[in-house]
Design an enzyme around this catalytic site. Structure first.
Site, PDB file in Angstrom:
ATOM      1  N   ARG A 167       7.882   4.353 -20.435  1.00 56.60           N
ATOM      2  CA  ARG A 167       7.851   4.078 -18.985  1.00 56.60           C
ATOM      3  C   ARG A 167       8.838   4.998 -18.275  1.00 56.60           C
ATOM      4  NH1 ARG A 167       7.450  -1.300 -21.150  1.00 56.60           N
ATOM      5  NH2 ARG A 167       9.669  -1.757 -20.859  1.00 56.60           N
ATOM      6  N   LYS A 219       9.936  -4.359  -1.379  1.00 58.34           N
ATOM      7  CA  LYS A 219       8.521  -4.669  -1.188  1.00 58.34           C
ATOM      8  C   LYS A 219       8.181  -6.031  -1.773  1.00 58.34           C
ATOM      9  CE  LYS A 219       4.969  -4.073  -3.593  1.00 58.34           C
ATOM     10  NZ  LYS A 219       3.944  -3.578  -4.537  1.00 58.34           N
ATOM     11  N   GLU A 221       3.752  -6.708   2.572  1.00 56.24           N
ATOM     12  CA  GLU A 221       2.431  -6.325   2.047  1.00 56.24           C
ATOM     13  C   GLU A 221       1.524  -7.548   1.846  1.00 56.24           C
ATOM     14  OE1 GLU A 221       2.453  -4.314  -1.780  1.00 56.24           O
ATOM     15  OE2 GLU A 221       0.299  -3.977  -1.733  1.00 56.24           O
ATOM     16  N   LYS A 242       2.546  -3.024   5.069  1.00 58.05           N
ATOM     17  CA  LYS A 242       1.698  -2.355   4.065  1.00 58.05           C
ATOM     18  C   LYS A 242       0.412  -3.172   3.921  1.00 58.05           C
ATOM     19  CE  LYS A 242       1.611  -0.832  -0.777  1.00 58.05           C
ATOM     20  NZ  LYS A 242       2.372  -0.175  -1.839  1.00 58.05           N
TER      21      LYS A 242
HETATM   22  C1  5MM Z   1       1.905  -0.199  -8.182  1.00 57.71           C
HETATM   23  O1  5MM Z   1       1.338  -1.506  -8.187  1.00 57.71           O
HETATM   24  C2  5MM Z   1       2.047  -2.464  -7.424  1.00 57.71           C
HETATM   25  C3  5MM Z   1       2.534  -3.603  -8.227  1.00 57.71           C
HETATM   26  O2  5MM Z   1       1.563  -4.245  -8.925  1.00 57.71           O
HETATM   27  P1  5MM Z   1       1.921  -5.488  -9.914  1.00 57.71           P
HETATM   28  O3  5MM Z   1       3.043  -6.275  -9.314  1.00 57.71           O
HETATM   29  O4  5MM Z   1       0.636  -6.234  -9.922  1.00 57.71           O
HETATM   30  O5  5MM Z   1       2.264  -4.907 -11.221  1.00 57.71           O
HETATM   31  C4  5MM Z   1       1.211  -2.872  -6.189  1.00 57.71           C
HETATM   32  O6  5MM Z   1       1.797  -3.904  -5.430  1.00 57.71           O
HETATM   33  C5  5MM Z   1       1.115  -1.650  -5.348  1.00 57.71           C
HETATM   34  O7  5MM Z   1       2.392  -1.308  -4.847  1.00 57.71           O
HETATM   35  C6  5MM Z   1       0.182  -1.807  -4.170  1.00 57.71           C
HETATM   36  O8  5MM Z   1      -0.908  -2.648  -4.438  1.00 57.71           O
HETATM   37  C7  5MM Z   1      -0.352  -0.444  -3.826  1.00 57.71           C
HETATM   38  O9  5MM Z   1      -0.958   0.105  -4.976  1.00 57.71           O
HETATM   39  P2  5MM Z   1      -2.477   0.585  -4.881  1.00 57.71           P
HETATM   40  O10 5MM Z   1      -2.817   0.972  -6.281  1.00 57.71           O
HETATM   41  O11 5MM Z   1      -3.251  -0.588  -4.346  1.00 57.71           O
HETATM   42  O12 5MM Z   1      -2.414   1.733  -3.912  1.00 57.71           O
END
Ligand code: 5MM
Length: 341
Positions: free
Chosen positions: A45, A136, A177, A222
């Site tokens: 990671r 976030k 978001e 967002k």
């Molecule tokens: C990167 O993914 C973010 C976190 O996801 P998990 O908490 O489910 O692991 C997610 O919140 C992301 O920041 C947003 O959805 C924007 O990512 P996308 O892929 O939708 O652009």
């Protein structure tokens, strides 16, 4: 780095730049690594994220902030430099995902509530010490003929507002978001249904933010775009752009520092085309940019493939998507620029 919330928020919305969402939790990053056959370990990671954050071309020209998972905020690169410092040195702001995930909401089958408020004040103080200047929190809203319920909308909007108030108290800009899922189940909803649900959700969110006395100038929204479900996609680029801007104008006060969209399962190019079409239309009360996860990373992850000899290829793929989205943030993207590159 700026101290005032308004200044941090406006630096995150710098013209032609946007946010890299690299805050995949352990479960999500494992799913992403599974697609390239790579085991998810602390080191893999770290290597992946170091590859992205050291992509100078992408980071210095097109990225204003990076959302990190807590592990990454505490990690150092192979040479000992803190990953957060690599981001800062590239001129971007390090941020942190502070929710602890969406859990089933009692008495609401098929819906979730995002958790993480307990102890958040203390965690935020520590994240600030570690260099995070924005945070976030993602509320997840299911969509179908029957969902969401008013109870799930209210619970998630309330949690977002409590989170945002705590962030501002700690000198951290909250990214708020509320995501109406595009790729949930069944995912066959129309763009009109998405408009109706997104409007209801954003109204509830801004009502709660107001009651929680959150400063809108010191926050970034967002949202999802207004788009039909992933298994029923047919709306054109112009339709998505027009419906999204109409919905946001009806619900988001002009004093919000900026809007940075999630990609939500759109293809890389769709996410770029939609953002560019929105920015090409004049007369927007707030800056609009990207805060993409998948739509910024998918090509880079594939090109890297978990191999050190592919770091440069991964960085080139990231730089390309970042450049295309940087153009979209100014309304200047064109399809032929994709192939030209
Ligand atoms: C990167 O993914 C973010 C976190 O996801 P998990 O908490 O489910 O692991 C997610 O919140 C992301 O920041 C947003 O959805 C924007 O990512 P996308 O892929 O939708 O652009």
């Amino acid at each position: 780095m700026a101290d005032r919330l308004e200044d941090i928020a406006s630096s995150m919305m710098t013209g032609g730049k946007g946010i890299l969402a690299a805050d995949e939790s352990s479960g999500t990053i494992k799913k992403r690594f599974d697609t390239i056959g790579l085991e998810s370990t602390e080191d893999s990671r770290r290597d992946y994220r170091e590859m992205l954050f050291r992509a100078d071309e992408a980071m210095t020209k097109h990225i204003s902030g990076v959302i990190l998972y807590e592990e990454t905020l505490r990690q150092s690169a192979a040479d000992g430099t803190r990953l957060a410092d690599i981001i800062k040195n590239a001129g971007a702001v390090p941020g942190i995902k502070v929710d602890t995930g969406a859990k089933p909401l009692a008495n609401h089958p098929g819906e979730t509530i995002t958790e993480g408020l307990d102890g958040l004040r203390e965690r935020l103080a520590e994240y600030h010490e570690l260099g995070a200047r924005f945070a976030k929190w993602r509320g997840v809203i299911s969509i179908s003929n029957d969902l969401p319920t008013p109870g799930a909308i209210k619970a998630n909007a309330h949690a977002l507002a409590r989170y945002a108030a705590l962030c501002q108290e700690a000198g951290i800009v909250p990214i708020v978001e509320p995501e109406v899922l595009m790729d949930g189940k069944p995912g066959d909803h129309s763009i009109e249904r998405c408009h109706e649900v997104t409007e209801a959700v954003l109204k509830a969110v801004f009502a709660e933010l107001s009651e929680a006395r959150v400063s809108l100038e010191g926050m970034v929204l967002k949202p999802n775009m207004v788009i039909d479900g992933k298994s029923a996609r047919k709306a054109s680029v112009d339709e998505v752009a027009e419906q999204t801007v109409r919905c946001l104008k009806a619900t988001v006060p002009g004093s919000v520092a900026g809007i940075a969209f999630l990609s939500g399962g759109q293809s890389d190019e769709e996410a770029t085309a939609h953002l560019s079409a929105m920015n090409a239309a004049n007369d927007l009360p707030w800056p609009l940019t990207f805060s993409y996860g998948r739509a910024l990373q998918a090509a880079a992850l594939k090109a890297w493939g978990g191999r050190s000899e592919n770091v440069a290829a991964g960085q080139r793929a990231f730089a390309h998507r970042a450049q295309m989205n940087g153009l979209a943030a100014r309304g200047d993207w064109r399809k032929d620029l994709e192939t030209a590159a």
